[in-house]
Enzyme design. Structure first.
Site, PDB file in Angstrom:
ATOM      1  N   ARG A  58     -17.902  59.910  29.539  1.00 38.54           N
ATOM      2  CA  ARG A  58     -16.798  59.648  29.394  1.00 38.54           C
ATOM      3  C   ARG A  58     -16.131  59.091  29.858  1.00 38.54           C
ATOM      4  O   ARG A  58     -16.867  58.474  30.541  1.00 38.54           O
ATOM      5  CB  ARG A  58     -16.375  61.221  30.040  1.00 38.54           C
ATOM      6  CG  ARG A  58     -16.541  62.760  29.560  1.00 38.54           C
ATOM      7  CD  ARG A  58     -16.550  64.388  30.804  1.00 38.54           C
ATOM      8  NE  ARG A  58     -16.987  63.695  31.541  1.00 38.54           N
ATOM      9  CZ  ARG A  58     -16.737  63.141  32.676  1.00 38.54           C
ATOM     10  NH1 ARG A  58     -14.855  63.093  32.510  1.00 38.54           N
ATOM     11  NH2 ARG A  58     -17.199  63.130  34.205  1.00 38.54           N
ATOM     12  N   LYS A 200     -16.032  68.310  27.683  1.00 35.50           N
ATOM     13  CA  LYS A 200     -15.517  68.552  29.023  1.00 35.50           C
ATOM     14  C   LYS A 200     -13.561  68.553  28.484  1.00 35.50           C
ATOM     15  O   LYS A 200     -12.868  69.253  29.864  1.00 35.50           O
ATOM     16  CB  LYS A 200     -15.328  67.431  29.905  1.00 35.50           C
ATOM     17  CG  LYS A 200     -17.066  67.802  30.430  1.00 35.50           C
ATOM     18  CD  LYS A 200     -17.530  68.637  30.865  1.00 35.50           C
ATOM     19  CE  LYS A 200     -18.660  68.723  31.668  1.00 35.50           C
ATOM     20  NZ  LYS A 200     -19.582  70.504  32.423  1.00 35.50           N
ATOM     21  N   HIS A 219     -18.188  75.468  37.375  1.00 34.87           N
ATOM     22  CA  HIS A 219     -19.014  74.923  36.760  1.00 34.87           C
ATOM     23  C   HIS A 219     -19.995  74.734  37.549  1.00 34.87           C
ATOM     24  O   HIS A 219     -20.743  74.565  38.217  1.00 34.87           O
ATOM     25  CB  HIS A 219     -18.502  72.724  37.231  1.00 34.87           C
ATOM     26  CG  HIS A 219     -19.404  71.976  36.635  1.00 34.87           C
ATOM     27  ND1 HIS A 219     -19.398  70.992  37.177  1.00 34.87           N
ATOM     28  CD2 HIS A 219     -20.014  72.639  35.490  1.00 34.87           C
ATOM     29  CE1 HIS A 219     -19.896  69.885  36.255  1.00 34.87           C
ATOM     30  NE2 HIS A 219     -20.553  71.163  35.177  1.00 34.87           N
ATOM     31  N   SER A 237     -25.463  67.001  39.349  1.00 34.85           N
ATOM     32  CA  SER A 237     -26.469  66.827  38.502  1.00 34.85           C
ATOM     33  C   SER A 237     -27.684  66.198  39.668  1.00 34.85           C
ATOM     34  O   SER A 237     -27.683  65.855  41.373  1.00 34.85           O
ATOM     35  CB  SER A 237     -26.307  65.405  38.525  1.00 34.85           C
ATOM     36  OG  SER A 237     -27.191  64.476  37.233  1.00 34.85           O
ATOM     37  N   LYS A 241     -29.857  72.448  38.531  1.00 38.76           N
ATOM     38  CA  LYS A 241     -29.324  73.875  38.960  1.00 38.76           C
ATOM     39  C   LYS A 241     -29.720  74.913  37.578  1.00 38.76           C
ATOM     40  O   LYS A 241     -30.214  75.494  37.521  1.00 38.76           O
ATOM     41  CB  LYS A 241     -27.453  73.032  38.384  1.00 38.76           C
ATOM     42  CG  LYS A 241     -26.788  74.598  37.923  1.00 38.76           C
ATOM     43  CD  LYS A 241     -25.345  74.154  37.731  1.00 38.76           C
ATOM     44  CE  LYS A 241     -24.907  73.120  37.591  1.00 38.76           C
ATOM     45  NZ  LYS A 241     -24.807  72.806  36.179  1.00 38.76           N
ATOM     46  N   THR A 242     -29.990  73.776  36.217  1.00 39.79           N
ATOM     47  CA  THR A 242     -30.889  73.595  35.244  1.00 39.79           C
ATOM     48  C   THR A 242     -31.867  74.798  35.185  1.00 39.79           C
ATOM     49  O   THR A 242     -32.584  75.541  34.686  1.00 39.79           O
ATOM     50  CB  THR A 242     -30.890  72.595  33.866  1.00 39.79           C
ATOM     51  OG1 THR A 242     -29.047  72.162  33.888  1.00 39.79           O
ATOM     52  CG2 THR A 242     -31.389  73.743  32.552  1.00 39.79           C
ATOM     53  N   ASP A 256     -24.007  75.980  32.463  1.00 42.56           N
ATOM     54  CA  ASP A 256     -22.855  75.051  32.901  1.00 42.56           C
ATOM     55  C   ASP A 256     -21.925  75.699  32.966  1.00 42.56           C
ATOM     56  O   ASP A 256     -20.890  75.152  34.041  1.00 42.56           O
ATOM     57  CB  ASP A 256     -22.713  73.623  31.137  1.00 42.56           C
ATOM     58  CG  ASP A 256     -21.645  72.361  32.231  1.00 42.56           C
ATOM     59  OD1 ASP A 256     -22.051  72.583  33.168  1.00 42.56           O
ATOM     60  OD2 ASP A 256     -21.400  71.929  31.517  1.00 42.56           O
ATOM     61  N   ARG A 320     -28.647  62.787  25.453  1.00 36.10           N
ATOM     62  CA  ARG A 320     -27.880  64.104  25.200  1.00 36.10           C
ATOM     63  C   ARG A 320     -29.159  65.093  24.303  1.00 36.10           C
ATOM     64  O   ARG A 320     -29.209  63.986  23.253  1.00 36.10           O
ATOM     65  CB  ARG A 320     -26.396  64.452  25.153  1.00 36.10           C
ATOM     66  CG  ARG A 320     -26.452  63.629  26.945  1.00 36.10           C
ATOM     67  CD  ARG A 320     -26.264  64.737  27.282  1.00 36.10           C
ATOM     68  NE  ARG A 320     -26.022  64.535  28.282  1.00 36.10           N
ATOM     69  CZ  ARG A 320     -25.055  65.113  29.486  1.00 36.10           C
ATOM     70  NH1 ARG A 320     -25.519  66.997  29.816  1.00 36.10           N
ATOM     71  NH2 ARG A 320     -24.993  64.814  31.235  1.00 36.10           N
TER      72      ARG A 320
END
Length: 530
Positions: A58, A200, A219, A237, A241-242, A256, A320
């Site tokens: 981004r 996003k 988030h 990050s 989390k994932t 997410d 990604r």
């Protein structure tokens, strides 16, 4: 769907001399376009592979909101949310519309939000086939019947091939622009091909719309057990989390972005967007298995046969894949569930100070939510040679148009109303800081999570961690003896006490940013006290 079907409201888009309109194409049709237009190659697993040009992430310094009433009274202006005048926006809109006029275009209509009471209808317009594919993957795909009377609530014009040569005289950061006009329900993108800007961007807008309706946007990842017990996982990050929300015994609601309205928790999206650098099928089999036909790989290195080398970061570290959530075997089909029973804030504390698990009061939950702490370690970014504390409000500050206290206040109200248990879980270091201690074992972290999900942790005896005043269990089934109180795991207790105060000072210093909100909203007392 094909180019013969014309979407509703196309005459309102402001485009001239439109060529063919490719409307909500099927995956097969999109892949054919991607290959025929030389936009993508096909991997050995049947996955389309695209490159996003010079931008592989981004462009946060090029993100703007139009400064106009009434939204300018709501937005928290600053480095995250920068202002642009209506005059300059109009200039950029003309550049955008000129770029997309006289072309064949892809129009993709999707939903953001699985909850019928909270969802928004979003229309994306682009001249690049793989960007239409990305949007189809990432958002909720309407049925053909739902498309018949689809009128968008918000329109995104992606003119990635356009550039703004007047940016210096306009006082903007560069020739790239990502601009939101809240009053006109329009977003424009120019100068960057990166697909994540679209994902996003809509997350930022959901973070604007929902809190104004008394709904919390988050988030986080979310899953649900067989007894309909919902758990939310917040974390920056590298905190897990994932990994930790992917559980064979629980259905994934989403990985997410979520909302929390009067009915419960719901996914904003219909897909997943995962990093694939150094992807290992043994450690992340779900993601590896999801990379098949209909998925879309970005910026990966591959050979002439289409075999991908996930270890090669020569294009970017931020390689990604996007894929529809159906590629994950165990997901919640309607992408929503009831109100959470548990909330977990994940942090990777590289200083080795925070406990593996702590139970938080409502006030502490709001404090740690507003802090959004983790620590980066050597090797994660250029120039980092020792742990660096990182604070990102609400675990996603880059995407918050409103002041962080607006989200924290909503969180506190919902914790109270639904009697939610909140925990801080440290997946970072134990027995010393990074370089001296060791990373918390996944076995111990999983055991802490299991104790939370089963409710066993509520039966434990608790003690208080000095300075931070955190309640930590003295014993938990499956957790290695001696790690629950982090001070016990350090050989040099004085060194621990000194580092404890150092970290406490970082928290206190960061929280001074909220001093001006103290009258209505003072939760500093819930944080560490020296």
């Amino acid at each position: 769907m094909n180019s013969k079907i014309i979407p509703n409201g196309i005459e309102k888009l402001g485009l001239k001399n439109i060529g063919k309109v490719f409307y909500n194409l099927s995956y097969d049709e999109l892949q054919a376009h991607e290959v025929n237009r030389n936009e993508c190659k096909i991997s050995t697993t049947g996955t389309a592979i695209c490159d996003t040009g010079i931008f592989t992430g981004r462009s946060p310094k090029d993100k703007y909101f139009v400064d106009q009433a009434p939204s300018n009274k709501e937005i928290a202006w600053g480095e995250i949310n920068k202002q642009i005048s209506k005059e300059f926006y109009d200039d950029l809109l003309k550049i955008t519309l000129d770029q997309l006029s006289g072309k064949d275009i892809y129009i993709t209509d999707v939903f953001a939000g699985a909850s019928l009471d909270s969802r928004r209808k979003i229309r994306f317009i682009t001249e690049v086939a793989w960007q239409a594919h990305f949007v189809k993957n990432m958002f909720i795909r309407p049925t053909q019947k739902e498309l018949e009377d689809f009128e968008p609530d918000f329109v995104v014009y992606n003119a990635c091939k356009a550039t703004n040569i007047r940016y210096k005289e306009q006082g903007l950061n560069s020739d790239v622009f990502v601009v939101f006009n809240i009053e006109d329900n329009v977003s424009i993108i120019g100068g960057t091909w990166y697909g994540g800007e679209m994902k996003k961007g809509i997350f930022s807008m959901m973070n604007y719309w929902l809190p104004l309706e008394g709904k919390l946007s988050m988030h986080c990842s979310a899953n649900v057990g067989k007894d309909d017990d919902v758990c939310l996982f917040f974390g920056l990050s590298g905190t897990g989390k994932t990994t930790l929300s992917t559980d064979p015994n629980r259905a994934l609601i989403g990985d997410d972005e979520h909302g929390w309205d009067e009915h419960g928790v719901f996914n904003f999206e219909g897909g997943c967007y995962a990093k694939v650098i150094n992807l290992d099928p043994k450690s992340e089999p779900e993601i590896f298995g999801a990379i098949r036909k209909d998925a879309l790989l970005e910026n990966v290195v591959y050979d002439s046969s289409g075999l991908v080398d996930y270890s090669d970061s020569s294009k970017t570290e931020n390689t990604r894949v996007s894929y529809p959530i159906e590629h994950i075997e165990n997901f919640k089909k309607d992408l929503q569930a009831g109100h959470p029973k548990n909330i977990i804030f994940l942090t990777a504390d590289a200083f080795g100070i925070l406990p593996p698990v702590s139970k938080l009061t409502k006030e502490q939950a709001m404090y740690y939510f507003m802090s959004g702490y983790t620590a980066k370690v050597a090797g994660t970014e250029r120039g980092i040679t020792e742990p660096v504390a990182t604070f990102s409000a609400c675990f996603g500050e880059a995407f918050l148009p409103l002041h962080p206290t607006r989200y924290a206040k909503l969180l506190g109200e919902k914790i109270d109303k639904h009697n939610v248990n909140v925990y801080l879980v440290n997946t970072g270091w134990i027995g010393g800081p990074y370089g001296i201690g060791k990373r918390m074992s996944i076995k111990d972290t999983r055991a802490c999570i299991d104790a939370i999900l089963s409710g066993d942790i509520l039966e434990a005896q608790f003690e208080t961690l000095d300075v931070f005043n955190l309640s930590i269990p003295t014993a938990l089934k499956g957790v290695t003896t001696g790690v629950l109180n982090p001070r016990n795991a350090w050989e040099d207790k004085d060194a621990y006490d000194n580092k404890l105060r150092e970290l406490a000072k970082m928290f206190i210093e960061n929280f001074h940013r909220y001093d001006n909100n103290a009258g209505e909203f003072d939760y500093a007392s819930a944080g560490p006290r020296i």
